[in-house]
Design an enzyme around this catalytic site. Structure first.
Site, mmCIF file in Angstrom:
data_model
loop_
_atom_site.group_PDB
_atom_site.id
_atom_site.type_symbol
_atom_site.label_atom_id
_atom_site.label_comp_id
_atom_site.label_asym_id
_atom_site.label_seq_id
_atom_site.Cartn_x
_atom_site.Cartn_y
_atom_site.Cartn_z
ATOM 1 N N LEU A 8 -47.542 -23.994 -99.753
ATOM 2 C CA LEU A 8 -47.382 -23.979 -101.202
ATOM 3 C C LEU A 8 -48.451 -23.076 -101.818
ATOM 4 C CD1 LEU A 8 -45.520 -25.164 -103.356
ATOM 5 C CD2 LEU A 8 -47.149 -27.050 -103.645
ATOM 6 N N GLY A 12 -44.871 -19.869 -101.585
ATOM 7 C CA GLY A 12 -44.274 -21.203 -101.652
ATOM 8 C C GLY A 12 -44.074 -21.674 -103.079
ATOM 9 N N VAL A 128 -40.600 -8.318 -94.212
ATOM 10 C CA VAL A 128 -40.814 -6.879 -94.380
ATOM 11 C C VAL A 128 -40.427 -6.497 -95.802
ATOM 12 C CG1 VAL A 128 -40.201 -4.552 -93.629
ATOM 13 C CG2 VAL A 128 -40.296 -6.409 -91.955
ATOM 14 N N GLY A 130 -41.357 -7.617 -98.775
ATOM 15 C CA GLY A 130 -41.330 -8.578 -99.871
ATOM 16 C C GLY A 130 -39.944 -8.712 -100.473
ATOM 17 N N ASP A 197 -51.082 -4.414 -90.772
ATOM 18 C CA ASP A 197 -49.970 -5.052 -91.492
ATOM 19 C C ASP A 197 -48.721 -4.175 -91.419
ATOM 20 O OD1 ASP A 197 -48.934 -7.027 -93.682
ATOM 21 O OD2 ASP A 197 -48.634 -5.052 -94.555
ATOM 22 N N LYS A 201 -44.852 -4.857 -89.546
ATOM 23 C CA LYS A 201 -43.569 -4.683 -90.230
ATOM 24 C C LYS A 201 -42.717 -3.626 -89.525
ATOM 25 C CE LYS A 201 -45.602 -5.996 -94.655
ATOM 26 N NZ LYS A 201 -46.136 -5.515 -95.951
ATOM 27 N N GLY A 299 -45.884 -10.091 -103.672
ATOM 28 C CA GLY A 299 -45.918 -10.792 -104.952
ATOM 29 C C GLY A 299 -45.118 -12.080 -104.908
#
Length: 418
Positions: A8, A12, A128, A130, A197, A201, A299
Site C-alpha cells: 500500500l 497500491g 514496464v 508504468g 532499472d 525492463k 507515478g
C-alpha cells in the site's frame, strides 16, 4: 471478484483509489464488481488512505490462504519476499497481477511455467513503462508481426536528469540533487542512473517481443554518471541529443543484441522529443513497420491504471504469457556503432598522433577530431569515430588510457547513424 492487495505504497494506494473512483464503470465493462478484501502492509501504524480501513493485515497468509480471494495483486516492489508470495499464490490457484520488474525480469520464465501448470494468469503490464501499454500490445495487437527491433527510453529519472542538463546547462550531480528533492530520484539512485532499472525492463521486453529469455545482468549496461554538460553541448553542436537508450534486436543468425547505453540520437529521431520523466518505446515489426508507445513511465495513477487493467483482463480471460527459450546473446564486443569519445590529455605535440595511431592500428577510422579547450597544460579532445567494432574500440581505449600523456577518458557515448 475479490482482490488481495500486497503493498500500500504509492502504486497500491493508486490501485485503491482507482477502483473506488472508476468502480461502476469497471463493473459495466467486465460484468462483475471488483472488491479489495485484504491489504498487506509492513507497518500497521502508518497512516493510510481511509479507503483501506478495515482491510489492513500484517500477515500474508490472510491473503494467500483465503479461498475467497481470486486475484493477488503484488505491488510491494523488490525481489523478496514478493517472489515467494507470487509463487505461493500461483500454487494456490490464484491469478496474479504484479508491477514488479525485478521479479518478472529475473524469474519470469519459471513463473509463467508455474502459472500455466496451475491454469491461472500471471499479468504484469505495469512492470514496464508504468501507464504506457506495451506488454499487451506486444502479445496481442502486434502478435502477427515478427519483431525486429526495440529501442526506447525506459527510465524517467535518467530522462529527467538529461533533459534538465540540456535545458539548464547544469552538470549531472546538480540535477540529481534536484531530482531527489522533487521525488523523481531515490535517495540511492543507483538502479536508475547506472541503467539497471532500464536493463530489467528491456529483459522483459525481449521475452515478449522475441521469445528470448535473458537475465538483466547479462545485458551490457552503462548509465549516465559520466555524461557531462559538455557532452550534451557538443552533442547539440553535432545536431544530436543525449538519451539513455535501451536497445534490442534479433540478427539474421537469431542472436540477440541487447544493451543499455547513453546514445547521441539525431534530432529527427522520435525519441529526441521525449523529455522530462516521460518514457517511450519504438517497436519495429515486419508488417506494421515502426510504432511508438509514449507516456508517463511511472507515478501513482498511471501505474495503477495498468494494474487495474490487468485485473480486468483476468475476468476477461486474457492471458499474456507463453513459454520462451534462452537467448543466444551477441557479446557487446561484437556489436558495431559510431562512438563519441571525450578525453583530457597533455597539450603538447605528438599526443594526437599517438592517440590516432592506436585507433588506426585497431582499424578504427575517425569522422572528426576537435580540440575543444585548453586548461593549464592539458587539452580537452573530442573524437567521433566512423562505424566501428565495439571490441576494437574498447581495446583502443584501454591502450589510450595507459598513455602517460592521457590524463583521463571522460566520456564514451554511442552515436546514432550510419
Amino acid at each position: 471478484m475479490k482482490i488481495g492487495l500486497m503493498g500500500l505504497g504509492t502504486v497500491g494506494t493508486g490501485v485503491v483509489h482507482l477502483i473506488n473512483q472508476n468502480g461502476k464503470n469497471i463493473e459495466k465493462k467486465i460484468g462483475e464488481k471488483i472488491e479489495i478484501k485484504k491489504i498487506l502492509v509492513k507497518d500497521l501504524n502508518k497512516k493510510r488512505t481511509p479507503l483501506a480501513e478495515g482491510k489492513i493485515t500484517f500477515n500474508a497468509d490472510d491473503i494467500l490462504e483465503d479461498e475467497e480471494i481470486d486475484v493477488v495483486v503484488e505491488v510491494m516492489g523488490k525481489e523478496h519476499p514478493a517472489l515467494e508470495y507470487i509463487i505461493k499464490a500461483l500454487k494456490k490457484g490464484k491469478h496474479v497481477v504484479t508491477a514488479n520488474k525485478e521479479v518478472i525480469a529475473v524469474h519470469g520464465k519459471e513463473l509463467i511455467k508455474l502459472a500455466t501448470e496451475n491454469k491461472v494468469s500471471l499479468l504484469y503490464e505495469a512492470s514496464v513503462g508504468g501507464g504506457i501499454p506495451i506488454i499487451r500490445p506486444l502479445k496481442q495487437c502486434l502478435a502477427a508481426n515478427k519483431i525486429y527491433e526495440i529501442k526506447g527510453i525506459l527510465n524517467g529519472t535518467t530522462n529527467y536528469i538529461l533533459t534538465e542538463m540540456k535545458e539548464k546547462g547544469l552538470d549531472f550531480e546538480e540535477v540529481l540533487k534536484d531530482a531527489q528533492q522533487r521525488g523523481y530520484a531515490e535517495a540511492d539512485p543507483t538502479d536508475d542512473v547506472e541503467g539497471f532499472d532500464a536493463a530489467r525492463k528491456l529483459a522483459i521486453l525481449c521475452t515478449l517481443a522475441f521469445n528470448k529469455f535473458i537475465l538483466p545482468e547479462k545485458i551490457y549496461t552503462k548509465g549516465i554518471r559520466s555524461v557531462s554538460k559538455s557532452d550534451i553541448k557538443y552533442a547539440e553542436e553535432l545536431g544530436h541529443n543525449v538519451k539513455l537508450i535501451a536497445y534490442a534486436k534479433i540478427d539474421e543468425e537469431d542472436r540477440l543484441e541487447a544493451w543499455v547505453h547513453p546514445v547521441m540520437i539525431k534530432k529527427d529521431n522520435p525519441l529526441n522529443g521525449v523529455n522530462g520523466v516521460f518514457n517511450a518505446i519504438l517497436v519495429d515489426g515486419n508488417a506494421v513497420g515502426e510504432v511508438m508507445f509514449y507516456g508517463q513511465g511511472a507515478g501513482m495513477m498511471p501505474t495503477a491504471s495498468a494494474v487495474v487493467a490487468d485485473i480486468m483482463d483476468v475476468k476477461n480471460h486474457i492471458v499474456i504469457q507463453n513459454g520462451c527459450e534462452d537467448a543466444d546473446l551477441l557479446p557487446i564486443v561484437d556489436t558495431v556503432s559510431k562512438y563519441y569519445i571525450r578525453l583530457i590529455a597533455l597539450d603538447k605535440s605528438g599526443v594526437m598522433s599517438k592517440i590516432t595511431g592506436i585507433l588506426g592500428d585497431k582499424g578504427i577510422s575517425l569522422l572528426s577530431v576537435v580540440q575543444k579547450g585548453v586548461l593549464g597544460d592539458t587539452a580537452e579532445i573530442v573524437l567521433i569515430t566512423h562505424i566501428a567494432n565495439t571490441g576494437k574500440v574498447f581495446e583502443a581505449l584501454d591502450e589510450i588510457q595507459n598513455l602517460k600523456e592521457v590524463k583521463s577518458i571522460e566520456s564514451v557515448i554511442r552515436v546514432e547513424g550510419e
